[in-house]
Design a protein around this motif. Structure first.
Motif, PDB file in Angstrom:
ATOM      1  N   ILE A   1       0.859  -1.186   0.000  1.00 31.27           N
ATOM      2  CA  ILE A   1       0.000   0.000   0.000  1.00 31.27           C
ATOM      3  C   ILE A   1       0.893   1.232   0.000  1.00 31.27           C
ATOM      4  O   ILE A   1       1.938   1.264   0.659  1.00 31.27           O
ATOM      5  N   TYR A   2       0.463   2.261  -0.736  1.00 30.70           N
ATOM      6  CA  TYR A   2       1.350   3.377  -1.071  1.00 30.70           C
ATOM      7  C   TYR A   2       0.677   4.723  -0.822  1.00 30.70           C
ATOM      8  O   TYR A   2      -0.537   4.857  -0.896  1.00 30.70           O
ATOM      9  N   GLY A   3       1.493   5.725  -0.547  1.00 35.13           N
ATOM     10  CA  GLY A   3       1.037   7.113  -0.536  1.00 35.13           C
ATOM     11  C   GLY A   3       0.108   7.459   0.609  1.00 35.13           C
ATOM     12  O   GLY A   3       0.227   6.967   1.732  1.00 35.13           O
ATOM     13  N   ALA A   4      -0.865   8.315   0.303  1.00 41.58           N
ATOM     14  CA  ALA A   4      -1.790   8.807   1.333  1.00 41.58           C
ATOM     15  C   ALA A   4      -2.575   7.671   1.970  1.00 41.58           C
ATOM     16  O   ALA A   4      -2.880   7.705   3.168  1.00 41.58           O
ATOM     17  N   ALA A   5      -2.887   6.634   1.182  1.00 35.98           N
ATOM     18  CA  ALA A   5      -3.624   5.486   1.722  1.00 35.98           C
ATOM     19  C   ALA A   5      -2.786   4.752   2.768  1.00 35.98           C
ATOM     20  O   ALA A   5      -3.306   4.284   3.785  1.00 35.98           O
ATOM     21  N   ALA A   6      -1.478   4.654   2.514  1.00 32.69           N
ATOM     22  CA  ALA A   6      -0.586   4.025   3.492  1.00 32.69           C
ATOM     23  C   ALA A   6      -0.573   4.833   4.792  1.00 32.69           C
ATOM     24  O   ALA A   6      -0.604   4.264   5.894  1.00 32.69           O
ATOM     25  N   GLU A   7      -0.561   6.150   4.672  1.00 33.64           N
ATOM     26  CA  GLU A   7      -0.566   6.996   5.865  1.00 33.64           C
ATOM     27  C   GLU A   7      -1.859   6.814   6.657  1.00 33.64           C
ATOM     28  O   GLU A   7      -1.846   6.800   7.893  1.00 33.64           O
ATOM     29  N   LYS A   8      -2.988   6.662   5.954  1.00 29.39           N
ATOM     30  CA  LYS A   8      -4.261   6.409   6.644  1.00 29.39           C
ATOM     31  C   LYS A   8      -4.235   5.057   7.340  1.00 29.39           C
ATOM     32  O   LYS A   8      -4.699   4.910   8.470  1.00 29.39           O
ATOM     33  N   MET A   9      -3.699   4.046   6.662  1.00 22.94           N
ATOM     34  CA  MET A   9      -3.590   2.705   7.246  1.00 22.94           C
ATOM     35  C   MET A   9      -2.775   2.741   8.532  1.00 22.94           C
ATOM     36  O   MET A   9      -3.109   2.077   9.524  1.00 22.94           O
ATOM     37  N   GLU A  10      -1.712   3.535   8.553  1.00 23.39           N
ATOM     38  CA  GLU A  10      -0.839   3.589   9.722  1.00 23.39           C
ATOM     39  C   GLU A  10      -1.556   4.152  10.953  1.00 23.39           C
ATOM     40  O   GLU A  10      -1.179   3.854  12.089  1.00 23.39           O
ATOM     41  N   LYS A  11      -2.593   4.949  10.742  1.00 20.20           N
ATOM     42  CA  LYS A  11      -3.318   5.557  11.867  1.00 20.20           C
ATOM     43  C   LYS A  11      -4.300   4.583  12.511  1.00 20.20           C
ATOM     44  O   LYS A  11      -4.853   4.854  13.579  1.00 20.20           O
ATOM     45  N   LEU A  12      -4.547   3.447  11.853  1.00 24.78           N
ATOM     46  CA  LEU A  12      -5.482   2.454  12.375  1.00 24.78           C
ATOM     47  C   LEU A  12      -4.777   1.490  13.321  1.00 24.78           C
ATOM     48  O   LEU A  12      -3.557   1.354  13.300  1.00 24.78           O
TER      49      LEU A  12
END
Length: 460
Positions: free
Chosen positions: A340-351
């Motif tokens: 997973i890449y980019g902004a979506a990866a950053e969102k995933m990290e917050k979960l």
């Protein structure tokens, strides 16, 4: 102290090793409680997993290959079995899929690299004009989205941050096998080699490294004439001084902190390079199942998302629709690796990890259960490179901003001098590699480069 090396990832360890071997008095300062930086190998069952760098990319002119291969440490992969899966569960024919991917690759290969154009701009134009890609516009759009994520082309929110075509020309790959594995030992093996700890990792470190030493300031121009010392202050209040330092922190950390880190300020051309070079966020999600359910190993699933299938995921779940595919993992028969890449990866990290697991289970239900008998998910292990304050991303790349506003890895690599010829602050790390940025072998080369520079200067 002759030299302090700030940051003990691959580049910092390489520099320390070479300086130590040359007889210089050296010290490593590492903000974390471990060496390796973006090499992070963890115990997983009876084997290891790489949360960061995982494969030795190429053979010719690859310093990592040259060190590891003579010792029999690298394994060659078998050819992947490939499945191209639409997000409604339909499996596409390989020849159709590969012809579309081939057309996108060809568009990039044939594009004029001496422009400020981005990779994204190039492939988006091809989708509208290439005969192979205009046959089925909807399918080609799904492949385009996959291509952009899979190649981490950037520029989604700001076109200036997109990977430039010129950057592809400046990046020199190494000929030979691109996916050499470490036979289950993990990429940390290269650190043992650099520290003379292979084959016995229990050997005492031959070099002094102080851990949990996050550097706060680097005072590099002494007000006292004739005192060519650089002074380093850490956040815990500890103070160090040396004749020279090598800064190997990531580009992400430089972007965050160059303003406070260097006293006096860096020269304008150095700041320009830091601002215009970019760091992509690329995360991994390792998914362990109760048993393997894919038809063959090794295998690679490419997921091609359709808008109507993305709509099955609510706003908070949209990160799931950015996952580009799954790969089998050597030496872990029950594990698949999702990217997973980019902004979506950053969102995933917050979960939370449990929330990521639920998201993966929904993806598997929507995309795979129509065509495959998917086994239950046992657990997931994910990376968090963007939210790691000691890294702030995964790897550097040359952007459209570099072509339009200047700056490059070469500019970033230039030392700061005391007087006219003594390099008092040197810069290493993958982002400073002139032609092998983004790779561990580029980081190691850069560490050796700066060590050699200082060894020559100290001899003078």
């Amino acid at each position: 102290m002759d030299v302090i090396v700030i940051g003990c990832g691959a580049s910092g360890i390489a520099a320390l090793r070479k300086l130590h071997d040359a007889g210089l008095n050296v010290l490593g300062l590492e903000a974390d409680d471990r060496i390796g930086g973006r090499i992070k190998t963890i115990q997983y069952g009876d084997c290891y997993l790489d949360l960061g760098a995982a494969w030795c990319h190429g053979e010719k002119d690859n310093i990592v290959f040259e060190m590891a291969n003579p010792l029999g440490l690298l394994g060659r992969p078998k050819p992947d079995n490939k499945w191209y899966v639409l997000s409604n569960g339909e499996i596409l024919k390989s020849d159709l899929s590969e012809s579309i991917i081939g057309a996108l690759d060809e568009a990039v290969a044939k594009a004029d690299k001496n422009t400020s154009q981005s990779v994204s701009e190039c492939v988006r134009k091809a989708v509208k004009t290439n005969p192979t890609l205009t046959k089925d516009a909807k399918l080609s759009h799904s492949f385009l989205e996959w291509f952009e994520k899979n190649n981490h082309v950037g520029g989604q929110t700001d076109p200036l941050h997109g990977k430039s075509l010129k950057g592809l020309e400046e990046s020199w790959g190494c000929e030979g096998e691109f996916m050499l594995n470490w036979k289950g030992r993990g990429y940390r093996t290269i650190l043992d080699l650099l520290l003379n700890k292979y084959p016995d990792p229990s050997k005492e470190l031959p070099i002094q490294i102080n851990f949990k030493k996050e550097v706060e300031t680097i005072k590099w121009r002494s007000p006292q004439a004739g005192n060519p010392l650089v002074h380093v202050k850490c956040k815990d209040g500890s103070l160090y001084s040396a004749k020279s330092v090598i800064v190997t922190v990531s580009l992400g950390v430089l972007k965050d902190r160059y303003n406070q880190l260097f006293k006096p300020q860096l020269p304008a051309e150095k700041i320009n390079a830091i601002n215009n070079l970019q760091l992509c966020v690329l995360d991994k999600i390792y998914v362990e199942f109760t048993k393997p359910w894919w038809p063959q190993t090794p295998g690679c699933f490419t997921i091609l998302w359709r808008e109507e299938d993305k709509a099955k995921f609510n706003k908070n779940e949209q990160w799931i629709t950015e996952i580009t595919g799954f790969n089998t993992v050597e030496y872990h028969p029950n594990v698949l690796l999702a990217w997973i890449y980019g902004a979506a990866a950053e969102k995933m990290e917050k979960l939370t990890v449990d929330e990521v697991k639920v998201g993966i289970e929904k993806l598997l239900s929507v995309v795979f259960k129509k065509s495959f008998n998917v086994a239950p998910v046992k657990c997931v292990t994910r990376t968090e490179w963007a939210s790691n304050g000691l890294v702030r991303g995964s790897y550097s790349y040359r952007s459209v901003a570099n072509e339009e506003k200047g700056g490059s890895s070469i500019t970033l690599s230039e030392p700061l001098y005391y007087g006219e010829n003594f390099p008092i602050v040197c810069f290493a790390g993958e982002a400073t590699s002139h032609h092998r940025f983004s790779a561990v072998h580029g980081a190691v080369e850069a560490g050796f480069r700066e060590a050699d520079r200082l060894i020559a200067s100290f001899k003078k």
